[in-house]
Design a protein around this motif. Structure first.
Motif, PDB file in Angstrom:
ATOM      1  N   UNK A 175       1.066  -1.241  -0.006  1.00 22.85           N
ATOM      2  CA  UNK A 175       0.140   0.034  -0.033  1.00 22.85           C
ATOM      3  C   UNK A 175       1.022   1.376  -0.064  1.00 22.85           C
ATOM      4  N   UNK A 176       0.691   2.263  -0.902  1.00 26.18           N
ATOM      5  CA  UNK A 176       1.441   3.312  -1.131  1.00 26.18           C
ATOM      6  C   UNK A 176       0.560   4.563  -0.597  1.00 26.18           C
ATOM      7  N   UNK A 177       0.928   5.320   0.367  1.00 31.40           N
ATOM      8  CA  UNK A 177       0.013   6.326   0.896  1.00 31.40           C
ATOM      9  C   UNK A 177       0.386   7.741   0.052  1.00 31.40           C
ATOM     10  N   UNK A 178      -0.561   8.214  -0.463  1.00 30.20           N
ATOM     11  CA  UNK A 178      -0.345   9.555  -1.212  1.00 30.20           C
ATOM     12  C   UNK A 178      -1.095  10.704  -0.632  1.00 30.20           C
ATOM     13  N   UNK A 179      -1.057  10.816   0.547  1.00 28.52           N
ATOM     14  CA  UNK A 179      -1.659  11.914   1.456  1.00 28.52           C
ATOM     15  C   UNK A 179      -0.729  12.931   1.505  1.00 28.52           C
ATOM     16  N   UNK A 180       0.466  12.799   1.435  1.00 24.55           N
ATOM     17  CA  UNK A 180       1.262  13.877   1.817  1.00 24.55           C
ATOM     18  C   UNK A 180       2.001  14.413   0.309  1.00 24.55           C
ATOM     19  N   UNK A 181       3.105  14.879   0.470  1.00 27.92           N
ATOM     20  CA  UNK A 181       3.746  15.586  -0.778  1.00 27.92           C
ATOM     21  C   UNK A 181       4.277  14.465  -1.761  1.00 27.92           C
ATOM     22  N   UNK A 182       4.638  14.900  -2.865  1.00 29.61           N
ATOM     23  CA  UNK A 182       5.624  14.069  -3.852  1.00 29.61           C
ATOM     24  C   UNK A 182       6.594  13.508  -3.345  1.00 29.61           C
ATOM     25  N   UNK A 183       7.301  13.953  -2.677  1.00 34.48           N
ATOM     26  CA  UNK A 183       8.972  13.427  -2.274  1.00 34.48           C
ATOM     27  C   UNK A 183       8.387  12.138  -1.198  1.00 34.48           C
ATOM     28  N   UNK A 184       7.241  12.451  -0.319  1.00 29.44           N
ATOM     29  CA  UNK A 184       7.177  11.128   0.507  1.00 29.44           C
ATOM     30  C   UNK A 184       6.638   9.952  -0.411  1.00 29.44           C
ATOM     31  N   UNK A 185       5.941  10.273  -1.403  1.00 28.84           N
ATOM     32  CA  UNK A 185       5.290   9.197  -2.322  1.00 28.84           C
ATOM     33  C   UNK A 185       6.743   8.714  -3.004  1.00 28.84           C
ATOM     34  N   UNK A 186       7.735   9.422  -3.538  1.00 26.08           N
ATOM     35  CA  UNK A 186       8.471   8.878  -4.323  1.00 26.08           C
ATOM     36  C   UNK A 186       9.374   7.935  -3.309  1.00 26.08           C
ATOM     37  N   UNK A 187       9.797   8.489  -2.242  1.00 26.97           N
ATOM     38  CA  UNK A 187      10.349   7.691  -1.338  1.00 26.97           C
ATOM     39  C   UNK A 187      10.012   6.144  -1.125  1.00 26.97           C
ATOM     40  N   UNK A 188       8.339   6.030  -0.913  1.00 25.50           N
ATOM     41  CA  UNK A 188       7.932   4.718  -0.880  1.00 25.50           C
ATOM     42  C   UNK A 188       8.019   3.821  -1.889  1.00 25.50           C
ATOM     43  N   UNK A 189       7.975   4.660  -3.367  1.00 23.97           N
ATOM     44  CA  UNK A 189       7.927   3.985  -4.599  1.00 23.97           C
ATOM     45  C   UNK A 189       9.713   3.357  -4.695  1.00 23.97           C
ATOM     46  N   UNK A 190      10.342   4.273  -4.183  1.00 28.99           N
ATOM     47  CA  UNK A 190      11.745   3.717  -4.223  1.00 28.99           C
ATOM     48  C   UNK A 190      12.107   2.695  -3.521  1.00 28.99           C
ATOM     49  N   UNK A 191      11.767   2.374  -2.207  1.00 27.05           N
ATOM     50  CA  UNK A 191      11.830   1.525  -1.495  1.00 27.05           C
ATOM     51  C   UNK A 191      11.048   0.315  -1.897  1.00 27.05           C
ATOM     52  N   UNK A 192       9.953   0.508  -2.541  1.00 17.99           N
ATOM     53  CA  UNK A 192       9.226  -0.686  -3.180  1.00 17.99           C
ATOM     54  C   UNK A 192       9.957  -1.301  -4.554  1.00 17.99           C
ATOM     55  N   UNK A 193      10.609  -0.259  -5.157  1.00 15.36           N
ATOM     56  CA  UNK A 193      11.013  -0.882  -6.223  1.00 15.36           C
ATOM     57  C   UNK A 193      12.598  -1.690  -5.751  1.00 15.36           C
ATOM     58  N   UNK A 194      13.179  -1.461  -4.702  1.00 17.03           N
ATOM     59  CA  UNK A 194      14.303  -2.206  -4.322  1.00 17.03           C
ATOM     60  C   UNK A 194      13.798  -3.543  -3.831  1.00 17.03           C
ATOM     61  N   UNK A 195      12.636  -3.767  -3.343  1.00 15.97           N
ATOM     62  CA  UNK A 195      12.002  -5.116  -2.882  1.00 15.97           C
ATOM     63  C   UNK A 195      11.747  -5.937  -3.906  1.00 15.97           C
ATOM     64  N   UNK A 196      11.021  -5.189  -4.862  1.00 21.92           N
ATOM     65  CA  UNK A 196      10.564  -5.873  -6.369  1.00 21.92           C
ATOM     66  C   UNK A 196      11.995  -6.427  -6.811  1.00 21.92           C
ATOM     67  N   UNK A 197      12.995  -5.780  -7.257  1.00 24.69           N
ATOM     68  CA  UNK A 197      14.218  -5.943  -7.961  1.00 24.69           C
ATOM     69  C   UNK A 197      14.716  -7.157  -7.149  1.00 24.69           C
ATOM     70  N   UNK A 198      14.802  -7.253  -5.874  1.00 21.52           N
ATOM     71  CA  UNK A 198      15.204  -8.405  -4.950  1.00 21.52           C
ATOM     72  C   UNK A 198      14.684  -9.683  -5.035  1.00 21.52           C
TER      73      UNK A 198
END
Length: 229
Positions: A175-198
């Motif tokens: 679940x990605x929370x898009x209730x805050x600003x763009x940078x907060x969302x980008x951090x979540x997606x970046x972390x998720x990409x690391x997980x998926x690439x693993x």
């Protein structure tokens, strides 16, 4: 290659998440893009919509009037079901064609942006993981009003036509929370990409694909040798 489903509610920010994936060189296959493609004048779905809903949902030049059609179906469950029956099979065909192309390019995984993933139930069996993008209810309504320049009543009808966000979140792997600003969302997606690439799921899929191709090859050879005699 494995497939990750991306869904959420209207106005929650799926397109923004898709763009972040794309910036990281991860292919995104977008259902909305395919939806516009399959209703181009002369296409099978375009003809079926014209027959089912009439001239009132088309412009004079033959292009589909998406706003008029939206007002029609979001206030009528049966008409919405009928439209989905017409368009969804064609949309999924186009998406699978695109996915096949990315498979041949050798990508580890792709993202499919599927706004109505849980509502339709289609494609679920093809997805390795599912991501849901969510936000606060008042934010969602505000974004829908602003994006579509809609009245509050029309915006609420569009939100209500989809499965509640809470239910989607309960079904998701991420679940990605898009209730805050763009940078907060980008951090979540970046972390998720690391997980998926693993994940090593893409090797399992490649082994399955190669095994299937070998089986087909041996079957063709067997049939050829059988009929040759």
């Amino acid at each position: 290659m494995f497939i990750v489903g991306l869904t959420g509610g209207i106005g929650t920010g799926k397109s923004t998440v898709s763009s972040i994936f794309a910036k990281n060189d991860i292919p995104v296959v977008d259902a909305d893009t395919m939806a516009r493609k399959v209703v181009e004048p002369g296409r099978k779905a375009w003809k079926a919509i014209r027959k089912e809903f009439g001239e009132s949902v088309f412009f004079d030049d033959g292009q589909l009037n998406r706003e008029a059609l939206g007002d029609l179906i979001f206030n009528d469950v049966e008409k919405r079901r009928k439209l989905n029956e017409i368009t969804h099979p064609e949309i999924y065909k186009e998406m699978m064609k695109a996915a096949w192309g990315h498979l041949l390019e050798g990508h580890q995984f792709i993202v499919m942006d599927l706004p109505l993933l849980y509502e339709s139930g289609r494609m679920l069996n093809l997805l390795h993981k599912v991501i849901v993008v969510t936000c606060e209810e008042d934010q969602q309504l505000e974004r829908v009003i602003k994006r579509g320049q809609l009245s509050e009543e029309r915006a609420k009808a569009r939100v209500k036509a989809q499965m509640p966000l809470e239910d989607k979140c309960n079904k998701a792997n991420f679940v990605l929370d898009n209730s805050e600003d763009l940078s907060h969302l980008e951090k979540q997606v970046d972390q998720l990409i690391v997980t998926l690439r693993a994940s090593n799921a893409h090797w399992k899929m490649r082994i399955y694909f190669i095994s299937s191709m070998m089986l087909i090859f041996y079957l063709i050879v067997y049939l050829y040798s059988f009929f040759a005699f």
